[in-house]
Design an enzyme around this catalytic site. Structure first.
Site, mmCIF file in Angstrom:
data_model
loop_
_atom_site.group_PDB
_atom_site.id
_atom_site.type_symbol
_atom_site.label_atom_id
_atom_site.label_comp_id
_atom_site.label_asym_id
_atom_site.label_seq_id
_atom_site.Cartn_x
_atom_site.Cartn_y
_atom_site.Cartn_z
ATOM 1 N N ASP A 112 62.818 51.888 -20.228
ATOM 2 C CA ASP A 112 63.120 52.450 -21.540
ATOM 3 C C ASP A 112 64.299 53.406 -21.385
ATOM 4 O OD1 ASP A 112 60.976 51.034 -22.394
ATOM 5 O OD2 ASP A 112 59.698 52.758 -22.841
ATOM 6 N N ASP A 158 54.319 45.130 -32.880
ATOM 7 C CA ASP A 158 53.613 46.352 -32.476
ATOM 8 C C ASP A 158 52.473 46.588 -33.453
ATOM 9 O OD1 ASP A 158 55.609 46.674 -30.537
ATOM 10 O OD2 ASP A 158 56.890 47.755 -31.946
#
Length: 236
Positions: free
Chosen positions: A8, A129
């Site tokens: 990330d 998600d």
């Protein structure tokens, strides 16, 4: 099963967030390319990159870091985070990214999604998600009325090949993944599911490899709960 070690990116650094919270961020490296190189040295063939600045602000802050990773290493790279127009898709594909991941825009603009899938085929993946069974968007801050499983069935119907499915409640918690959800998703035809969120134990890799196409490994690698070389052996 394919494994995707995750990096990330925030302001050019390799970081991890806890359940998507930018206020609960840990910096693991100021040189993401070094992290990617270490993954390759341990046998990784794939890499999952998330541009957290792109996801949050829509800004292409980490493009140079992504370019460096791709140019230096022979890995299959998928990238997500703030990809909301065709120009950004083309920027990444021209860079050598193997697959771009659409998230919020895939929910908000199905016409755009269908056009991109028709145009770029398997190079377009969708990140789904889910919180309490429903799809969340905008950096997980907004939960929609779209049921996650139903949305994945729709994605299969329009020709999406790959879905990265994240149970938000499990992400970054190091308490295990939602195996039951992946077993249900595996019943959807013509869809490659990548498990994401909470994978922390070797037995989970063994269980998942007969269920899904791929799995993303994040915090468990950085915190030493999982050894990448052993995980890759288990996934074979």
């Amino acid at each position: 099963m394919e494994l995707f070690p995750a990096i990330d990116l925030r302001e050019g650094q390799a970081v991890r967030l806890f359940q998507g919270d930018y206020d609960q961020m840990t910096v693991y490296s100021r040189n993401p390319a070094d992290v990617a190189k270490s993954f390759k040295e341990k046998g990784a063939k794939n890499l999952h990159l998330v541009d957290l600045d792109g996801a949050k602000d829509g800004k292409l802050v980490n493009f140079q870091s992504i370019k460096e990773i791709i140019s230096d290493l022979d890995l299959f790279v998928e990238v997500g985070g703030g990809i909301r127009d065709e120009e950004r898709i083309c920027q990444y594909l021209d860079l050598g990214v193997g697959r771009v991941i659409l998230g919020t825009i895939a929910v908000q603009d199905p016409e755009f999604l269908e056009k991109m899938v028709s145009r770029y085929k398997e190079k377009i993946a969708v990140g789904v998600d889910v919180k309490d069974g429903f799809v969340a968007i905008n950096g997980w801050k907004e939960v929609t009325e779209r049921e996650g499983m139903e949305f994945c069935r729709y994605l299969s119907q329009i020709g999406v090949k790959t879905v990265i499915y994240t149970d938000i409640s499990r992400d970054g918690g190091l308490k295990g993944t939602n195996l039951e959800a992946y077993r249900r998703l595996a019943e959807i035809p013509e869809l490659d599911i990548v498990a994401s969120g909470g994978i922390s134990f070797e037995e989970e890799i063994t269980q998942l490899k007969d269920v899904v196409y791929g799995a993303i490994l994040g915090k468990a690698l950085y915190d030493g709960l999982l050894d990448l070389e052993q995980a890759l052996r288990l996934a074979e």
